[in-house]
Design a protein around this motif. Structure first.
Motif, short mmCIF file in Angstrom:
data_model
loop_
_atom_site.label_atom_id
_atom_site.label_comp_id
_atom_site.label_asym_id
_atom_site.label_seq_id
_atom_site.Cartn_x
_atom_site.Cartn_y
_atom_site.Cartn_z
N UNK A 149 0.82 -1.21 0.00
CA UNK A 149 0.00 0.00 0.00
C UNK A 149 0.86 1.26 0.00
N UNK A 150 2.05 1.19 0.61
CA UNK A 150 2.95 2.35 0.60
C UNK A 150 3.53 2.56 -0.80
N UNK A 151 3.91 1.46 -1.44
CA UNK A 151 4.49 1.55 -2.79
C UNK A 151 3.50 2.14 -3.78
N UNK A 152 2.21 1.83 -3.59
CA UNK A 152 1.19 2.32 -4.52
C UNK A 152 1.07 3.83 -4.50
N UNK A 153 1.50 4.47 -3.40
CA UNK A 153 1.38 5.91 -3.27
C UNK A 153 2.57 6.67 -3.87
N UNK A 154 3.60 5.95 -4.25
CA UNK A 154 4.80 6.60 -4.80
C UNK A 154 4.56 7.09 -6.22
N UNK A 155 5.17 8.23 -6.56
CA UNK A 155 5.13 8.70 -7.95
C UNK A 155 6.04 7.82 -8.79
N UNK A 156 5.96 7.95 -10.11
CA UNK A 156 6.80 7.15 -10.99
C UNK A 156 8.29 7.43 -10.75
N UNK A 157 8.62 8.70 -10.52
CA UNK A 157 10.02 9.05 -10.26
C UNK A 157 10.48 8.47 -8.94
N UNK A 158 9.63 8.55 -7.90
CA UNK A 158 9.97 7.97 -6.61
C UNK A 158 10.12 6.45 -6.71
#
Length: 365
Positions: free
Chosen positions: A311-320
Protein backbone atom coordinates in the motif's frame (compact mmCIF):
# COMPACT_ATOMS: atom_id res chain seq x y z
CA UNK A 1 32.71 29.38 -31.42
CA UNK A 2 30.04 26.88 -32.47
CA UNK A 3 28.75 26.61 -36.04
CA UNK A 4 26.15 24.61 -37.92
CA UNK A 5 26.46 23.99 -41.67
CA UNK A 6 23.73 22.53 -43.88
CA UNK A 7 23.98 20.75 -47.22
CA UNK A 8 21.86 18.41 -49.29
CA UNK A 9 22.00 14.61 -49.22
CA UNK A 10 23.26 12.74 -52.24
CA UNK A 11 20.33 11.41 -54.28
CA UNK A 12 22.20 8.48 -55.83
CA UNK A 13 24.08 5.38 -54.69
CA UNK A 14 21.90 4.94 -51.61
CA UNK A 15 21.95 1.43 -50.19
CA UNK A 16 19.98 -0.46 -47.57
CA UNK A 17 21.98 -2.95 -45.47
CA UNK A 18 20.71 -6.41 -44.56
CA UNK A 19 19.67 -4.95 -41.18
CA UNK A 20 17.62 -2.18 -42.79
CA UNK A 21 20.09 0.68 -42.23
CA UNK A 22 20.30 3.43 -44.89
CA UNK A 23 23.78 4.30 -46.20
CA UNK A 24 24.03 7.60 -48.14
CA UNK A 25 27.19 8.93 -49.83
CA UNK A 26 27.66 12.54 -48.78
CA UNK A 27 29.72 15.68 -49.28
CA UNK A 28 29.96 17.27 -45.85
CA UNK A 29 31.55 20.57 -46.82
CA UNK A 30 33.79 22.33 -49.33
CA UNK A 31 36.40 25.08 -49.59
CA UNK A 32 35.03 28.53 -50.37
CA UNK A 33 33.72 31.86 -49.07
CA UNK A 34 30.23 31.70 -47.54
CA UNK A 35 27.69 34.12 -46.11
CA UNK A 36 26.97 34.08 -42.36
CA UNK A 37 24.74 36.31 -40.33
CA UNK A 38 26.86 38.53 -38.08
CA UNK A 39 24.96 37.17 -35.08
CA UNK A 40 26.01 33.61 -36.02
CA UNK A 41 29.61 34.73 -35.61
CA UNK A 42 28.96 36.19 -32.18
CA UNK A 43 29.18 39.78 -33.42
CA UNK A 44 27.01 42.44 -31.81
CA UNK A 45 25.76 43.83 -35.11
CA UNK A 46 23.35 43.04 -37.92
CA UNK A 47 24.07 42.17 -41.51
CA UNK A 48 25.92 39.47 -43.41
CA UNK A 49 29.61 38.62 -43.17
CA UNK A 50 31.67 36.60 -45.64
CA UNK A 51 33.70 33.81 -44.04
CA UNK A 52 36.40 31.83 -45.85
CA UNK A 53 36.65 28.09 -45.32
CA UNK A 54 40.21 27.32 -46.37
CA UNK A 55 42.04 24.06 -47.01
CA UNK A 56 43.73 24.47 -43.64
CA UNK A 57 40.42 24.81 -41.78
CA UNK A 58 38.68 21.97 -43.63
CA UNK A 59 41.30 19.34 -44.39
CA UNK A 60 43.53 19.30 -41.31
CA UNK A 61 44.04 15.85 -39.76
CA UNK A 62 42.36 17.16 -36.61
CA UNK A 63 39.23 18.19 -38.52
CA UNK A 64 38.89 14.95 -40.49
CA UNK A 65 39.39 12.81 -37.36
CA UNK A 66 36.83 14.86 -35.43
CA UNK A 67 34.08 14.14 -37.99
CA UNK A 68 34.86 10.41 -38.23
CA UNK A 69 32.00 8.56 -36.47
CA UNK A 70 30.32 11.87 -35.59
CA UNK A 71 26.75 11.43 -34.33
CA UNK A 72 23.93 11.91 -36.88
CA UNK A 73 20.90 13.75 -35.43
CA UNK A 74 17.47 15.01 -36.52
CA UNK A 75 17.86 18.80 -36.35
CA UNK A 76 20.52 20.54 -34.28
CA UNK A 77 20.27 19.78 -30.54
CA UNK A 78 20.24 22.70 -28.10
CA UNK A 79 23.46 21.36 -26.58
CA UNK A 80 26.43 19.61 -28.15
CA UNK A 81 26.12 15.83 -28.36
CA UNK A 82 27.83 14.21 -25.37
CA UNK A 83 27.83 10.99 -23.34
CA UNK A 84 24.75 12.06 -21.38
CA UNK A 85 22.44 12.91 -24.31
CA UNK A 86 23.89 10.77 -27.13
CA UNK A 87 21.40 7.92 -26.76
CA UNK A 88 18.40 10.26 -27.02
CA UNK A 89 19.76 12.29 -29.97
CA UNK A 90 21.53 9.80 -32.24
CA UNK A 91 19.89 8.39 -35.38
CA UNK A 92 23.15 7.22 -36.95
CA UNK A 93 26.81 8.13 -37.60
CA UNK A 94 29.07 9.62 -40.27
CA UNK A 95 31.84 7.32 -41.50
CA UNK A 96 34.79 7.21 -43.91
CA UNK A 97 35.45 10.96 -43.83
CA UNK A 98 38.08 12.02 -46.37
CA UNK A 99 39.14 14.75 -48.77
CA UNK A 100 38.18 14.54 -52.43
CA UNK A 101 39.43 17.59 -54.33
CA UNK A 102 38.06 20.69 -52.60
CA UNK A 103 35.32 18.72 -50.84
CA UNK A 104 35.10 16.83 -47.55
CA UNK A 105 33.19 13.62 -48.27
CA UNK A 106 31.73 10.89 -46.05
CA UNK A 107 29.04 8.22 -45.73
CA UNK A 108 25.92 8.90 -43.65
CA UNK A 109 24.82 5.71 -41.90
CA UNK A 110 21.22 6.22 -40.75
CA UNK A 111 20.12 3.59 -38.22
CA UNK A 112 16.82 4.97 -36.89
CA UNK A 113 13.68 3.73 -38.71
CA UNK A 114 11.80 7.04 -38.42
CA UNK A 115 14.81 9.01 -39.63
CA UNK A 116 15.08 6.70 -42.65
CA UNK A 117 11.39 7.34 -43.45
CA UNK A 118 11.98 11.08 -43.13
CA UNK A 119 14.78 10.89 -45.69
CA UNK A 120 13.22 8.37 -48.09
CA UNK A 121 9.54 9.36 -47.96
CA UNK A 122 9.50 13.00 -46.83
CA UNK A 123 12.31 14.05 -49.16
CA UNK A 124 14.31 15.73 -46.38
CA UNK A 125 17.70 15.48 -48.03
CA UNK A 126 20.08 17.89 -46.33
CA UNK A 127 22.64 17.61 -43.56
CA UNK A 128 24.22 20.27 -41.36
CA UNK A 129 27.58 19.98 -39.66
CA UNK A 130 27.77 21.09 -36.04
CA UNK A 131 31.32 22.05 -35.04
CA UNK A 132 33.52 24.33 -32.93
CA UNK A 133 35.61 26.89 -34.76
CA UNK A 134 37.36 30.20 -34.15
CA UNK A 135 37.23 33.05 -36.66
CA UNK A 136 40.01 35.51 -37.36
CA UNK A 137 40.61 38.40 -39.77
CA UNK A 138 40.83 37.00 -43.27
CA UNK A 139 43.88 36.76 -45.50
CA UNK A 140 41.57 35.57 -48.31
CA UNK A 141 40.36 38.05 -50.91
CA UNK A 142 36.70 39.13 -50.66
CA UNK A 143 36.28 37.58 -47.19
CA UNK A 144 35.78 39.39 -43.88
CA UNK A 145 36.96 36.44 -41.76
CA UNK A 146 38.43 32.97 -42.12
CA UNK A 147 37.98 29.83 -40.01
CA UNK A 148 40.48 28.01 -37.85
CA UNK A 149 40.45 24.18 -38.16
CA UNK A 150 36.90 22.92 -37.59
CA UNK A 151 36.33 20.43 -34.75
CA UNK A 152 33.24 18.33 -35.51
CA UNK A 153 30.62 17.41 -32.91
CA UNK A 154 27.63 16.11 -34.89
CA UNK A 155 25.92 16.15 -38.29
CA UNK A 156 22.19 17.00 -38.34
CA UNK A 157 19.47 16.24 -40.91
CA UNK A 158 17.99 19.71 -41.61
CA UNK A 159 16.34 22.01 -44.18
CA UNK A 160 18.55 24.30 -46.28
CA UNK A 161 22.16 24.27 -47.48
CA UNK A 162 24.63 27.13 -47.25
CA UNK A 163 27.18 25.81 -49.75
CA UNK A 164 24.78 25.35 -52.67
CA UNK A 165 23.32 22.38 -54.51
CA UNK A 166 26.65 20.85 -55.50
CA UNK A 167 27.49 20.18 -51.86
CA UNK A 168 25.47 17.35 -50.42
CA UNK A 169 24.85 17.07 -46.67
CA UNK A 170 26.54 20.32 -45.56
CA UNK A 171 26.00 23.99 -44.67
CA UNK A 172 23.01 25.94 -43.33
CA UNK A 173 21.88 29.04 -45.21
CA UNK A 174 19.91 31.38 -42.97
CA UNK A 175 20.39 34.48 -45.09
CA UNK A 176 18.27 34.02 -48.20
CA UNK A 177 15.08 32.25 -47.08
CA UNK A 178 11.83 34.05 -47.81
CA UNK A 179 9.80 35.34 -44.85
CA UNK A 180 7.10 32.73 -45.39
CA UNK A 181 9.68 29.97 -45.73
CA UNK A 182 11.44 31.10 -42.53
CA UNK A 183 8.15 31.15 -40.63
CA UNK A 184 7.02 27.73 -41.81
CA UNK A 185 10.51 26.26 -41.39
CA UNK A 186 10.63 27.48 -37.77
CA UNK A 187 7.05 26.35 -37.12
CA UNK A 188 7.62 22.86 -38.46
CA UNK A 189 11.03 22.69 -36.79
CA UNK A 190 9.29 22.68 -33.43
CA UNK A 191 7.75 19.38 -34.50
CA UNK A 192 10.97 17.98 -35.95
CA UNK A 193 9.90 18.54 -39.62
CA UNK A 194 11.89 20.36 -42.28
CA UNK A 195 10.64 21.60 -45.63
CA UNK A 196 11.72 19.67 -48.72
CA UNK A 197 12.94 21.47 -51.86
CA UNK A 198 9.59 20.87 -53.57
CA UNK A 199 7.68 22.34 -50.64
CA UNK A 200 9.90 25.41 -50.53
CA UNK A 201 9.49 25.88 -54.29
CA UNK A 202 5.71 25.70 -53.92
CA UNK A 203 5.80 28.30 -51.15
CA UNK A 204 7.83 30.64 -53.37
CA UNK A 205 5.29 30.17 -56.18
CA UNK A 206 2.44 30.90 -53.77
CA UNK A 207 4.22 34.06 -52.65
CA UNK A 208 4.65 35.19 -56.25
CA UNK A 209 0.94 34.64 -56.87
CA UNK A 210 0.17 36.70 -53.77
CA UNK A 211 2.41 39.53 -54.98
CA UNK A 212 0.58 39.68 -58.28
CA UNK A 213 -2.58 40.61 -56.39
CA UNK A 214 -0.82 43.37 -54.37
CA UNK A 215 -0.30 46.89 -55.75
CA UNK A 216 3.26 48.02 -56.42
CA UNK A 217 4.61 51.12 -54.66
CA UNK A 218 3.35 54.33 -56.28
CA UNK A 219 0.31 52.65 -57.81
CA UNK A 220 -3.27 52.97 -56.74
CA UNK A 221 -4.43 50.05 -54.59
CA UNK A 222 -7.28 49.14 -56.90
CA UNK A 223 -8.65 50.03 -60.26
CA UNK A 224 -12.16 51.39 -59.57
CA UNK A 225 -13.18 50.31 -63.08
CA UNK A 226 -12.21 46.68 -62.48
CA UNK A 227 -15.06 44.25 -62.95
CA UNK A 228 -16.47 42.73 -59.74
CA UNK A 229 -16.31 39.27 -61.31
CA UNK A 230 -12.54 39.54 -61.92
CA UNK A 231 -11.89 40.84 -58.42
CA UNK A 232 -13.93 38.04 -56.84
CA UNK A 233 -12.12 35.43 -58.91
CA UNK A 234 -8.70 36.70 -57.79
CA UNK A 235 -9.75 36.67 -54.14
CA UNK A 236 -11.14 33.17 -54.54
CA UNK A 237 -7.87 31.88 -56.05
CA UNK A 238 -5.83 33.49 -53.28
CA UNK A 239 -8.02 31.93 -50.57
CA UNK A 240 -7.72 28.53 -52.26
CA UNK A 241 -3.91 28.85 -52.36
CA UNK A 242 -3.82 29.84 -48.68
CA UNK A 243 -6.13 26.98 -47.73
CA UNK A 244 -4.01 24.51 -49.71
CA UNK A 245 -0.85 25.69 -47.95
CA UNK A 246 -2.46 25.39 -44.52
CA UNK A 247 -3.66 21.88 -45.39
CA UNK A 248 -0.16 20.81 -46.37
CA UNK A 249 1.19 22.14 -43.08
CA UNK A 250 -1.57 20.34 -41.17
CA UNK A 251 -0.88 17.07 -43.01
CA UNK A 252 2.84 17.32 -42.27
CA UNK A 253 2.17 18.07 -38.62
CA UNK A 254 -0.17 15.07 -38.31
CA UNK A 255 2.27 12.74 -40.01
CA UNK A 256 5.11 13.93 -37.84
CA UNK A 257 3.01 13.32 -34.71
CA UNK A 258 2.42 9.76 -35.85
CA UNK A 259 6.14 9.25 -36.35
CA UNK A 260 6.91 10.71 -32.93
CA UNK A 261 4.25 8.57 -31.25
CA UNK A 262 5.58 5.45 -32.96
CA UNK A 263 9.12 6.29 -31.89
CA UNK A 264 7.99 6.93 -28.30
CA UNK A 265 6.17 3.58 -28.21
CA UNK A 266 9.23 1.77 -29.54
CA UNK A 267 11.53 3.45 -27.03
CA UNK A 268 9.06 2.73 -24.21
CA UNK A 269 8.89 -0.96 -25.07
CA UNK A 270 12.68 -1.18 -25.32
CA UNK A 271 12.97 0.39 -21.86
CA UNK A 272 10.42 -2.08 -20.45
CA UNK A 273 12.21 -5.11 -21.92
CA UNK A 274 15.59 -3.92 -20.62
CA UNK A 275 14.13 -3.32 -17.16
CA UNK A 276 12.48 -6.77 -17.12
CA UNK A 277 15.79 -8.46 -17.94
CA UNK A 278 17.56 -6.40 -15.28
CA UNK A 279 14.92 -7.24 -12.64
CA UNK A 280 15.04 -10.98 -13.38
CA UNK A 281 18.81 -10.93 -13.00
CA UNK A 282 18.80 -8.81 -9.82
CA UNK A 283 15.84 -10.41 -8.00
CA UNK A 284 16.15 -14.16 -8.57
CA UNK A 285 13.49 -15.02 -5.97
CA UNK A 286 10.81 -12.79 -7.51
CA UNK A 287 8.55 -13.90 -10.38
CA UNK A 288 7.96 -11.19 -12.99
CA UNK A 289 5.33 -11.51 -15.71
CA UNK A 290 6.72 -11.04 -19.21
CA UNK A 291 3.83 -8.66 -19.93
CA UNK A 292 4.37 -6.57 -16.77
CA UNK A 293 4.60 -2.80 -17.15
CA UNK A 294 7.58 -0.76 -16.01
CA UNK A 295 5.69 0.30 -12.90
CA UNK A 296 4.63 -3.27 -12.08
CA UNK A 297 8.18 -4.58 -12.46
CA UNK A 298 9.63 -1.89 -10.21
CA UNK A 299 6.87 -2.26 -7.63
CA UNK A 300 7.29 -6.06 -7.36
CA UNK A 301 11.03 -5.64 -6.84
CA UNK A 302 10.64 -2.92 -4.19
CA UNK A 303 8.02 -4.85 -2.20
CA UNK A 304 10.15 -8.04 -2.29
CA UNK A 305 12.97 -6.34 -0.36
CA UNK A 306 10.63 -4.90 2.29
CA UNK A 307 11.63 -1.29 1.61
CA UNK A 308 7.94 -0.43 1.18
CA UNK A 309 4.76 -2.33 1.86
CA UNK A 310 2.35 -2.82 -1.05
CA UNK A 311 0.00 0.00 0.00
CA UNK A 312 2.95 2.35 0.60
CA UNK A 313 4.49 1.55 -2.79
CA UNK A 314 1.19 2.32 -4.52
CA UNK A 315 1.38 5.91 -3.27
CA UNK A 316 4.80 6.60 -4.80
CA UNK A 317 5.13 8.70 -7.95
CA UNK A 318 6.80 7.15 -10.99
CA UNK A 319 10.02 9.05 -10.26
CA UNK A 320 9.97 7.97 -6.61
CA UNK A 321 9.32 4.39 -7.66
CA UNK A 322 12.29 4.47 -10.07
CA UNK A 323 14.52 5.65 -7.21
CA UNK A 324 13.10 3.01 -4.86
CA UNK A 325 13.84 0.34 -7.49
CA UNK A 326 17.52 1.32 -7.57
CA UNK A 327 17.61 1.18 -3.76
CA UNK A 328 15.95 -2.26 -3.86
CA UNK A 329 18.63 -3.49 -6.30
CA UNK A 330 21.37 -2.38 -3.91
CA UNK A 331 19.58 -4.05 -0.98
CA UNK A 332 19.09 -7.29 -2.90
CA UNK A 333 22.76 -7.36 -3.84
CA UNK A 334 23.88 -6.90 -0.23
CA UNK A 335 21.60 -9.71 0.90
CA UNK A 336 22.92 -11.98 -1.83
CA UNK A 337 26.54 -11.12 -1.00
CA UNK A 338 25.95 -11.76 2.70
CA UNK A 339 24.42 -15.18 2.00
CA UNK A 340 27.30 -16.04 -0.29
CA UNK A 341 29.80 -15.00 2.37
CA UNK A 342 28.19 -17.26 4.97
CA UNK A 343 28.44 -20.25 2.66
CA UNK A 344 32.05 -19.52 1.83
CA UNK A 345 32.94 -19.17 5.51
CA UNK A 346 31.44 -22.56 6.31
CA UNK A 347 33.20 -24.22 3.39
CA UNK A 348 36.52 -22.62 4.24
CA UNK A 349 36.66 -24.18 7.72
CA UNK A 350 36.52 -27.98 7.19
CA UNK A 351 36.82 -30.47 10.05
CA UNK A 352 40.40 -31.02 11.17
CA UNK A 353 42.05 -34.24 9.93
CA UNK A 354 45.44 -35.81 10.63
CA UNK A 355 47.73 -37.64 8.28
CA UNK A 356 50.74 -39.72 9.29
CA UNK A 357 53.33 -39.35 6.57
CA UNK A 358 55.72 -41.79 8.36
CA UNK A 359 53.14 -44.60 8.33
CA UNK A 360 52.35 -43.88 4.68
CA UNK A 361 56.02 -44.01 3.73
CA UNK A 362 56.63 -47.27 5.66
CA UNK A 363 53.67 -48.93 3.90
CA UNK A 364 55.04 -47.90 0.56
CA UNK A 365 58.38 -49.70 1.18
Amino acid sequence: MKFTDKTEQAKTQRTITKDGFLVVPAIISKVGVFDYLATELGLKEDGIKKVARTEKSLFSDETIKSFENATLTIGHPKEDVNAKNWKQLSVGVVRNVKRVGDELTAEAWIYDENAIKTVQEQGVEQLSCGYDCDIKPSTVQDADFEMSPMIGNHVAIVAKGRCGGEVKLADEDKTFMSKTEKFIDAFLGAFGIKLSDEQKKQIEEDEEQGKEGKPEEGKKPEDPKAKPEEKNEEEKEKKMADADLLKRISDLEAENKQLKDAKANTEGEQKRVELLADAKASFADVTFKDSATVREIQESAVISTGIFAKDEAAKLSDEEMAGAYQAAKATAKKLADRALGNVLLKDSNPAATSFDFNSYNEGAK
